[in-house]
Write a protein that holds these residues in place. Sequence first.
Motif, PDB file in Angstrom:
ATOM      1  N   ASN A   1       5.465  13.421 -12.116  1.00  0.00           N
ATOM      2  CA  ASN A   1       6.048  12.668 -11.261  1.00  0.00           C
ATOM      3  C   ASN A   1       5.667  11.349 -12.181  1.00  0.00           C
ATOM      4  N   PRO A   2       5.843  10.400 -12.202  1.00  0.00           N
ATOM      5  CA  PRO A   2       5.370   9.037 -12.476  1.00  0.00           C
ATOM      6  C   PRO A   2       4.191   7.675 -11.623  1.00  0.00           C
ATOM      7  N   ASP A   3       3.210   7.992 -12.974  1.00  0.00           N
ATOM      8  CA  ASP A   3       2.053   7.122 -11.800  1.00  0.00           C
ATOM      9  C   ASP A   3       2.396   5.923 -11.299  1.00  0.00           C
ATOM     10  N   ILE A   4       2.019   5.919 -10.220  1.00  0.00           N
ATOM     11  CA  ILE A   4       2.772   4.500  -9.524  1.00  0.00           C
ATOM     12  C   ILE A   4       1.478   3.329 -10.038  1.00  0.00           C
ATOM     13  N   LEU A   5       0.198   4.674  -9.741  1.00  0.00           N
ATOM     14  CA  LEU A   5      -0.921   2.881  -9.543  1.00  0.00           C
ATOM     15  C   LEU A   5      -0.484   2.198 -10.656  1.00  0.00           C
ATOM     16  N   ALA A   6      -1.153   3.279 -12.411  1.00  0.00           N
ATOM     17  CA  ALA A   6      -0.986   2.765 -13.268  1.00  0.00           C
ATOM     18  C   ALA A   6       0.230   1.765 -13.905  1.00  0.00           C
TER      19      ALA A   6
ATOM     20  N   VAL B   1      -2.853  -1.527  -3.279  1.00  0.00           N
ATOM     21  CA  VAL B   1      -3.728  -0.072  -2.926  1.00  0.00           C
ATOM     22  C   VAL B   1      -2.844   1.063  -2.663  1.00  0.00           C
ATOM     23  N   GLY B   2      -3.112   1.898  -3.811  1.00  0.00           N
ATOM     24  CA  GLY B   2      -2.413   3.120  -3.616  1.00  0.00           C
ATOM     25  C   GLY B   2      -3.589   3.856  -3.147  1.00  0.00           C
ATOM     26  N   VAL B   3      -3.683   4.785  -1.341  1.00  0.00           N
ATOM     27  CA  VAL B   3      -3.833   5.640  -1.142  1.00  0.00           C
ATOM     28  C   VAL B   3      -3.042   7.198  -0.541  1.00  0.00           C
ATOM     29  N   ALA B   4      -2.351   6.796  -1.337  1.00  0.00           N
ATOM     30  CA  ALA B   4      -1.905   8.186  -1.234  1.00  0.00           C
ATOM     31  C   ALA B   4      -1.457   8.908  -1.943  1.00  0.00           C
ATOM     32  N   ALA B   5      -1.816  10.151  -1.664  1.00  0.00           N
ATOM     33  CA  ALA B   5      -2.045  11.816  -2.255  1.00  0.00           C
ATOM     34  C   ALA B   5      -0.294  11.904  -3.036  1.00  0.00           C
ATOM     35  N   VAL B   6      -0.081  11.402  -4.035  1.00  0.00           N
ATOM     36  CA  VAL B   6       1.322  11.545  -4.427  1.00  0.00           C
ATOM     37  C   VAL B   6       0.870  12.613  -5.434  1.00  0.00           C
ATOM     38  N   ALA B   7       2.300  13.574  -5.334  1.00  0.00           N
ATOM     39  CA  ALA B   7       2.325  14.836  -5.427  1.00  0.00           C
ATOM     40  C   ALA B   7       2.156  14.482  -7.677  1.00  0.00           C
ATOM     41  N   ASP B   8       1.479  14.629  -8.015  1.00  0.00           N
ATOM     42  CA  ASP B   8       1.690  15.458  -9.492  1.00  0.00           C
ATOM     43  C   ASP B   8       2.808  15.896 -10.639  1.00  0.00           C
ATOM     44  N   TYR B   9       3.193  17.020  -9.508  1.00  0.00           N
ATOM     45  CA  TYR B   9       4.661  17.197 -10.633  1.00  0.00           C
ATOM     46  C   TYR B   9       6.038  17.015  -9.026  1.00  0.00           C
TER      47      TYR B   9
ATOM     48  N   ALA C   1     -13.236   8.108 -14.668  1.00  0.00           N
ATOM     49  CA  ALA C   1     -12.968   8.250 -15.732  1.00  0.00           C
ATOM     50  C   ALA C   1     -11.090   7.936 -15.066  1.00  0.00           C
ATOM     51  N   LYS C   2     -11.104   8.144 -14.324  1.00  0.00           N
ATOM     52  CA  LYS C   2      -9.518   7.134 -13.416  1.00  0.00           C
ATOM     53  C   LYS C   2      -9.381   6.109 -13.670  1.00  0.00           C
ATOM     54  N   ARG C   3     -10.469   5.139 -12.780  1.00  0.00           N
ATOM     55  CA  ARG C   3     -10.599   3.706 -13.556  1.00  0.00           C
ATOM     56  C   ARG C   3      -9.852   3.483 -14.307  1.00  0.00           C
ATOM     57  N   ARG C   4     -11.380   3.406 -15.132  1.00  0.00           N
ATOM     58  CA  ARG C   4     -11.073   3.293 -16.750  1.00  0.00           C
ATOM     59  C   ARG C   4      -9.752   3.696 -17.299  1.00  0.00           C
ATOM     60  N   ARG C   5      -8.863   4.604 -16.843  1.00  0.00           N
ATOM     61  CA  ARG C   5      -7.875   5.410 -17.468  1.00  0.00           C
ATOM     62  C   ARG C   5      -6.474   4.305 -17.251  1.00  0.00           C
ATOM     63  N   LYS C   6      -7.119   4.141 -16.045  1.00  0.00           N
ATOM     64  CA  LYS C   6      -5.231   3.263 -15.073  1.00  0.00           C
ATOM     65  C   LYS C   6      -6.020   1.950 -15.022  1.00  0.00           C
ATOM     66  N   LYS C   7      -7.109   1.538 -15.584  1.00  0.00           N
ATOM     67  CA  LYS C   7      -7.476   0.117 -15.299  1.00  0.00           C
ATOM     68  C   LYS C   7      -7.800  -0.519 -14.067  1.00  0.00           C
TER      69      LYS C   7
ATOM     70  N   MET D   1       0.505  -1.481  -0.203  1.00  0.00           N
ATOM     71  CA  MET D   1       0.111  -0.297   0.145  1.00  0.00           C
ATOM     72  C   MET D   1       1.222   1.896   0.035  1.00  0.00           C
ATOM     73  N   THR D   2       0.715   2.149  -1.015  1.00  0.00           N
ATOM     74  CA  THR D   2       1.451   3.503  -0.330  1.00  0.00           C
ATOM     75  C   THR D   2       0.037   4.568   0.021  1.00  0.00           C
ATOM     76  N   VAL D   3       1.131   5.310   1.310  1.00  0.00           N
ATOM     77  CA  VAL D   3      -0.049   5.616   2.239  1.00  0.00           C
ATOM     78  C   VAL D   3       0.768   7.441   2.626  1.00  0.00           C
TER      79      VAL D   3
ATOM     80  N   VAL E   1      -6.470  -2.016  -6.364  1.00  0.00           N
ATOM     81  CA  VAL E   1      -7.175  -0.475  -6.498  1.00  0.00           C
ATOM     82  C   VAL E   1      -6.741   1.025  -5.862  1.00  0.00           C
ATOM     83  N   GLY E   2      -6.913   1.755  -6.264  1.00  0.00           N
ATOM     84  CA  GLY E   2      -7.245   3.058  -6.107  1.00  0.00           C
ATOM     85  C   GLY E   2      -8.449   3.916  -6.052  1.00  0.00           C
ATOM     86  N   PHE E   3      -7.921   4.984  -4.981  1.00  0.00           N
ATOM     87  CA  PHE E   3      -8.305   6.114  -4.353  1.00  0.00           C
ATOM     88  C   PHE E   3      -8.698   7.346  -5.499  1.00  0.00           C
ATOM     89  N   ALA E   4      -9.573   8.242  -5.644  1.00  0.00           N
ATOM     90  CA  ALA E   4     -10.002   9.448  -6.132  1.00  0.00           C
ATOM     91  C   ALA E   4     -10.152  10.470  -5.511  1.00  0.00           C
TER      92      ALA E   4
HETATM   93  O1  C5P Z   1      -4.562  10.586 -11.404  1.00  0.00           O
HETATM   94  P1  C5P Z   1      -5.032  10.358  -9.721  1.00  0.00           P
HETATM   95  O2  C5P Z   1      -3.612  11.150  -8.708  1.00  0.00           O
HETATM   96  O3  C5P Z   1      -6.138  11.886  -9.126  1.00  0.00           O
HETATM   97  O4  C5P Z   1      -4.956   9.556  -8.859  1.00  0.00           O
HETATM   98  C1  C5P Z   1      -5.198   9.152  -7.665  1.00  0.00           C
HETATM   99  C2  C5P Z   1      -4.896   7.597  -7.013  1.00  0.00           C
HETATM  100  O5  C5P Z   1      -3.490   6.908  -8.354  1.00  0.00           O
HETATM  101  C3  C5P Z   1      -4.565   7.106  -6.072  1.00  0.00           C
HETATM  102  O6  C5P Z   1      -5.001   6.036  -5.923  1.00  0.00           O
HETATM  103  C4  C5P Z   1      -3.522   7.429  -6.098  1.00  0.00           C
HETATM  104  O7  C5P Z   1      -2.514   7.164  -5.102  1.00  0.00           O
HETATM  105  C5  C5P Z   1      -2.748   7.268  -7.276  1.00  0.00           C
HETATM  106  N1  C5P Z   1      -1.276   7.946  -7.782  1.00  0.00           N
HETATM  107  C6  C5P Z   1       0.038   7.130  -8.516  1.00  0.00           C
HETATM  108  N2  C5P Z   1       0.837   7.851  -8.589  1.00  0.00           N
HETATM  109  C7  C5P Z   1       0.735   9.157  -9.339  1.00  0.00           C
HETATM  110  C8  C5P Z   1      -0.704  10.205  -8.636  1.00  0.00           C
HETATM  111  C9  C5P Z   1      -1.938   9.218  -7.842  1.00  0.00           C
HETATM  112  O8  C5P Z   1       0.023   6.207  -7.391  1.00  0.00           O
HETATM  113  N3  C5P Z   1       1.946   9.926  -9.615  1.00  0.00           N
END
Ligand code: C5P
Length: 409
Positions: free
Chosen positions: A316-321, A279-287, A348-354, A200-202, A333-336
């Motif tokens: 930043n890399p999208d870890i969940l995708a 399970v990606g619960v973390a609020a990962v910075a997009d940039y 839309a996020k669920r579909r994009r990240k499959k 899990m990321t948190v 499992v993702g969190f939005a």
């Molecule tokens: O795209 P968005 O950030 O809204 O998606 C949220 C989901 O994607 C969360 O589950 C979050 O942990 C994961 N995520 C990730 N890596 C990123 C951005 C989001 O794993 N860079």
Amino acid sequence: MSVCIQTSTDLAGKKILLGITGGIAAYKCAELVRLLKKSGADVLVGMTDAATRFVTPLTFQALSGHPVAVDAWNPDQGNGMHHIDLTRTADLMVVAPASADFLAKIAQGRADDLLSTLVLARDCPLAVAPAMNRQMWSNPATQRNVAQLRADGISIWGPASGAQACGETGEGRMQEACELLEQIIAALTPKVLAGQRMVMTVGPTFEPLDPVRGITNRSSGQMGYAMARAFGQAGAEVTLVSGPVNLATPLGVRRIDVESAAEMRQAVMREIGNATVFVGVAAVADYRPVNVAEHKLKKTESESAQRGRTIELTTNPDILAEVAALPAAPFCVGFAAESQHLDEYAEAKRRRKKLPLMIGNLVADGLGTTDNQVTLYDDAGRHPLPLLHKADLAKRLVEELAKRLNAAA
Ligand code: C5P
């Protein structure tokens, strides 16, 4: 750090028979009884005569709300079958502190006082929390007794290491009340996630600008930690890859601390090979900032600097995708967290990240708060859940996840 995480429903409807033997750690049981009661349990206390020399039965009577059982020969106690009656309705018996003498006694099946008779007469599971001087604990006789108790199916909780009341330092301290509470909750939780290995990321990420500054967000990590705790109690093997948070690691959970999204990704990719669930619960910075200054950035007095400073950011890399796209991807499992149009954006996020499952919430309902209201999105549609305390929501998510993992198996 020992911080109790609990809700009033953790042990709702459960009856715990707490046996206290003669050791100075008996004082910790006053706190334990309070915590058990606050978690919703009914607590019955039995004490050996030696235990009553350390803390009076009156203390435990006041805290548990029931008379304390001490004397096997008390004629006031109903049909005289107190040793049988007390265990029949209990879901779990815990002896804490369990002295070396008491361990020896029950390893032999002796029953020469009320508490040892209760142990022998019980029809519920038993756990013991040993507490004694380090030499007494490491003595081959005690170790032989403990091995026998394990072989008899009795759980041994602790002991912990550290400073002892006798002034020595070593193994033999009774676990703290919070830890015992966690063990009791885990022991009574159905293992619906047994065999699952979860990564899990948190928490938030922290994207550095220079050695002291950085970009982060308001994620407290509470939801992720509550989920890790609930998943662990339900039998999953949990590895947390955690951004900077001020929270205690749940008992039995493995934790890897990271700061930036890049570090988080690296840790996840190292751990994911063996995982059945991510399970990606973390609020990962997009940039993140393109340049990280080696030294603290100084305020400059030049004319252009007075107009402000521009920070150049890169994605930043999208870890969940990335995990969901792995050839043998675990159940992802993702969190939005959205501020508006939740259904549209989360799906839309669920579909994009499959992803097979996305959990969405409006930021006003969950970010940094103790309660949360979420909606689940999967191939069958949207499933809103009620507003719940994050710890109760985590338990509900255990059920939801177990249901989907069973269906996918
Ligand atoms: O795209 P968005 O950030 O809204 O998606 C949220 C989901 O994607 C969360 O589950 C979050 O942990 C994961 N995520 C990730 N890596 C990123 C951005 C989001 O794993 N860079």
